[in-house]
Motif scaffolding. Structure first.
Motif, PDB file in Angstrom:
ATOM      1  N   ALA A  10      10.761 -10.895  -4.229  1.00 12.24           N
ATOM      2  CA  ALA A  10      10.334 -12.047  -3.433  1.00 12.24           C
ATOM      3  C   ALA A  10      10.222 -13.283  -4.311  1.00 12.24           C
ATOM      4  N   LYS A  11       9.636 -13.131  -5.482  1.00 16.90           N
ATOM      5  CA  LYS A  11       9.492 -14.268  -6.390  1.00 16.90           C
ATOM      6  C   LYS A  11      10.847 -14.725  -6.913  1.00 16.90           C
ATOM      7  N   ASP A  12      11.727 -13.777  -7.205  1.00 21.39           N
ATOM      8  CA  ASP A  12      13.062 -14.116  -7.679  1.00 21.39           C
ATOM      9  C   ASP A  12      13.832 -14.898  -6.608  1.00 21.39           C
ATOM     10  N   THR A  13      13.773 -14.419  -5.375  1.00 18.96           N
ATOM     11  CA  THR A  13      14.486 -15.071  -4.281  1.00 18.96           C
ATOM     12  C   THR A  13      13.923 -16.459  -4.005  1.00 18.96           C
ATOM     13  N   LEU A  14      12.611 -16.573  -4.041  1.00 25.11           N
ATOM     14  CA  LEU A  14      12.004 -17.877  -3.818  1.00 25.11           C
ATOM     15  C   LEU A  14      12.453 -18.868  -4.882  1.00 25.11           C
ATOM     16  N   SER A  15      12.535 -18.438  -6.115  1.00 22.84           N
ATOM     17  CA  SER A  15      12.998 -19.327  -7.183  1.00 22.84           C
ATOM     18  C   SER A  15      14.422 -19.806  -6.927  1.00 22.84           C
ATOM     19  N   GLN A  16      15.252 -18.922  -6.392  1.00 24.84           N
ATOM     20  CA  GLN A  16      16.634 -19.307  -6.092  1.00 24.84           C
ATOM     21  C   GLN A  16      16.693 -20.372  -5.002  1.00 24.84           C
ATOM     22  N   ILE A  17      15.910 -20.209  -3.939  1.00 28.24           N
ATOM     23  CA  ILE A  17      16.020 -21.175  -2.842  1.00 28.24           C
ATOM     24  C   ILE A  17      15.253 -22.464  -3.128  1.00 28.24           C
ATOM     25  N   ARG A  18      14.342 -22.450  -4.083  1.00 29.48           N
ATOM     26  CA  ARG A  18      13.719 -23.711  -4.491  1.00 29.48           C
ATOM     27  C   ARG A  18      14.736 -24.634  -5.168  1.00 29.48           C
ATOM     28  N   ASP A  19      15.709 -24.062  -5.850  1.00 30.05           N
ATOM     29  CA  ASP A  19      16.647 -24.820  -6.663  1.00 30.05           C
ATOM     30  C   ASP A  19      17.444 -25.790  -5.787  1.00 30.05           C
ATOM     31  N   ARG A  20      17.424 -27.055  -6.139  1.00 29.52           N
ATOM     32  CA  ARG A  20      18.133 -28.069  -5.360  1.00 29.52           C
ATOM     33  C   ARG A  20      19.639 -27.848  -5.370  1.00 29.52           C
ATOM     34  N   GLU A  21      20.148 -27.101  -6.350  1.00 35.32           N
ATOM     35  CA  GLU A  21      21.577 -26.833  -6.436  1.00 35.32           C
ATOM     36  C   GLU A  21      22.017 -25.684  -5.524  1.00 35.32           C
ATOM     37  N   THR A  22      21.064 -24.975  -4.925  1.00 31.22           N
ATOM     38  CA  THR A  22      21.413 -23.899  -3.995  1.00 31.22           C
ATOM     39  C   THR A  22      21.901 -24.515  -2.690  1.00 31.22           C
ATOM     40  N   GLU A  23      23.149 -24.242  -2.333  1.00 32.35           N
ATOM     41  CA  GLU A  23      23.739 -24.842  -1.140  1.00 32.35           C
ATOM     42  C   GLU A  23      23.363 -24.055   0.112  1.00 32.35           C
ATOM     43  N   GLN A  24      23.871 -24.543   1.257  1.00 31.62           N
ATOM     44  CA  GLN A  24      23.433 -24.036   2.562  1.00 31.62           C
ATOM     45  C   GLN A  24      23.534 -22.520   2.694  1.00 31.62           C
ATOM     46  N   VAL A  25      24.690 -21.961   2.358  1.00 29.86           N
ATOM     47  CA  VAL A  25      24.878 -20.519   2.551  1.00 29.86           C
ATOM     48  C   VAL A  25      23.899 -19.734   1.692  1.00 29.86           C
ATOM     49  N   GLY A  26      23.767 -20.135   0.434  1.00 28.98           N
ATOM     50  CA  GLY A  26      22.833 -19.446  -0.452  1.00 28.98           C
ATOM     51  C   GLY A  26      21.399 -19.605  -0.014  1.00 28.98           C
ATOM     52  N   PHE A  27      21.060 -20.780   0.523  1.00 32.28           N
ATOM     53  CA  PHE A  27      19.697 -21.015   0.990  1.00 32.28           C
ATOM     54  C   PHE A  27      19.383 -20.140   2.200  1.00 32.28           C
ATOM     55  N   ARG A  28      20.301 -20.117   3.173  1.00 29.61           N
ATOM     56  CA  ARG A  28      20.085 -19.286   4.362  1.00 29.61           C
ATOM     57  C   ARG A  28      19.984 -17.809   3.995  1.00 29.61           C
ATOM     58  N   LYS A  29      20.896 -17.347   3.147  1.00 26.02           N
ATOM     59  CA  LYS A  29      20.857 -15.934   2.743  1.00 26.02           C
ATOM     60  C   LYS A  29      19.557 -15.620   2.011  1.00 26.02           C
ATOM     61  N   GLY A  30      19.075 -16.588   1.226  1.00 26.48           N
ATOM     62  CA  GLY A  30      17.813 -16.385   0.530  1.00 26.48           C
ATOM     63  C   GLY A  30      16.648 -16.246   1.481  1.00 26.48           C
ATOM     64  N   LEU A  31      16.612 -17.080   2.519  1.00 24.13           N
ATOM     65  CA  LEU A  31      15.534 -16.962   3.505  1.00 24.13           C
ATOM     66  C   LEU A  31      15.612 -15.636   4.257  1.00 24.13           C
ATOM     67  N   VAL A  32      16.831 -15.195   4.573  1.00 19.90           N
ATOM     68  CA  VAL A  32      16.986 -13.890   5.229  1.00 19.90           C
ATOM     69  C   VAL A  32      16.435 -12.784   4.330  1.00 19.90           C
ATOM     70  N   LYS A  33      16.834 -12.804   3.075  1.00 23.75           N
ATOM     71  CA  LYS A  33      16.372 -11.787   2.125  1.00 23.75           C
ATOM     72  C   LYS A  33      14.864 -11.826   1.981  1.00 23.75           C
ATOM     73  N   LEU A  34      14.297 -13.030   1.899  1.00 22.91           N
ATOM     74  CA  LEU A  34      12.851 -13.162   1.746  1.00 22.91           C
ATOM     75  C   LEU A  34      12.129 -12.623   2.975  1.00 22.91           C
ATOM     76  N   GLY A  35      12.667 -12.880   4.161  1.00 21.79           N
ATOM     77  CA  GLY A  35      12.058 -12.343   5.375  1.00 21.79           C
ATOM     78  C   GLY A  35      12.067 -10.828   5.392  1.00 21.79           C
ATOM     79  N   ARG A  36      13.175 -10.234   4.935  1.00 23.39           N
ATOM     80  CA  ARG A  36      13.251  -8.762   4.897  1.00 23.39           C
ATOM     81  C   ARG A  36      12.226  -8.184   3.935  1.00 23.39           C
ATOM     82  N   ILE A  37      12.117  -8.789   2.745  1.00 19.40           N
ATOM     83  CA  ILE A  37      11.152  -8.294   1.758  1.00 19.40           C
ATOM     84  C   ILE A  37       9.735  -8.407   2.306  1.00 19.40           C
ATOM     85  N   CYS A  38       9.419  -9.543   2.904  1.00 21.55           N
ATOM     86  CA  CYS A  38       8.066  -9.732   3.454  1.00 21.55           C
ATOM     87  C   CYS A  38       7.790  -8.744   4.585  1.00 21.55           C
TER      88      CYS A  38
END
Length: 226
Positions: free
Chosen positions: A17-45
């Protein structure tokens, strides 16, 4: 432990969860990576909610070789997930991987940015649409919004959810990826019956009411509307 009690909320501390959150915080993470990160974070939670808050029961199991005793999670058919449109949509997609049989509700709620933040630290909130399933005391209700900032939107959403409930649910979770201390305090005071669950308690709100360091605008980053 994957979930830790803090003064203001329960914190999901799972390493992924912490690793994924760090990825989606990054301003360089584009739309697809951001959406996939939120999906992954929701599953973990979702898995953490199951592990930390739901009971199990022993059941008989017939394997190909013999009979044995297995363990099953109780209450998976009595889960209600509320999607706070639009930013929570990918977050909820992940939750549904943990709770595939959940009933779902949606509420389109957002703050009036033009009105600005009031002296009390809140925004006026408009609810344009809602569709909620029946909620009873046996249900585990998860109200998902990736960002809990001032708490204005969440308080309005919880008012609608509880007003529509046939009975107050036994377990009510407010789930966010990042939260501001001010919003956690506001929701806690207004709805002490809710368990606030978040992956990060961030530093503060800025003068415009945005979480710092935050994620930016989760809806815009998910749906590429900026």
């Amino acid at each position: 432990m994957p979930i830790e009690d803090r003064d203001q909320a329960k914190l999901v501390t799972h390493a992924l969860a912490k690793d994924t959150l760090s990825q989606i915080r990054d301003r360089e993470t584009e739309q697809v990576g951001f959406r996939k990160g939120l999906v992954k974070l929701g599953r973990i939670c979702g898995y953490e909610i199951i592990d930390g808050a739901m009971e199990t029961e022993y059941v008989p199991v017939e394997t190909p070789l013999t009979e044995t005793t297995g363990e099953r999670v109780k209450g998976l058919d009595d889960v209600v997930i509320i999607n706070v449109l639009r930013a929570a949509t990918p977050f909820v997609e992940g939750l549904l991987k943990a709770f595939p049989r959940a009933k779902q509700g949606v509420i389109s709620a957002g703050r009036d940015e033009e009105a600005g933040m009031g002296d009390d630290g809140t925004f006026p909130i408009s609810v344009d649409y809602k569709k909620l399933p029946e909620i009873t005391e046996d249900d585990t209700v998860v109200v998902a919004d990736p960002m809990l900032a001032t708490g204005s939107t969440m308080c309005t959403v919880l008012e609608h959810v509880l007003d529509a409930a046939v009975e107050e649910p036994e377990d009510l979770f407010v789930l966010s990826a990042v939260s501001a201390p001010e919003g956690l305090v506001r929701v806690n005071e207004a709805f002490p019956e809710a368990d606030l669950l978040t992956v990060s308690i961030d530093d503060e709100l800025n003068e415009e009411g945005f979480i710092v360091p935050g994620l930016g605008d989760a809806g815009d980053r998910s749906f590429r509307t900026t």
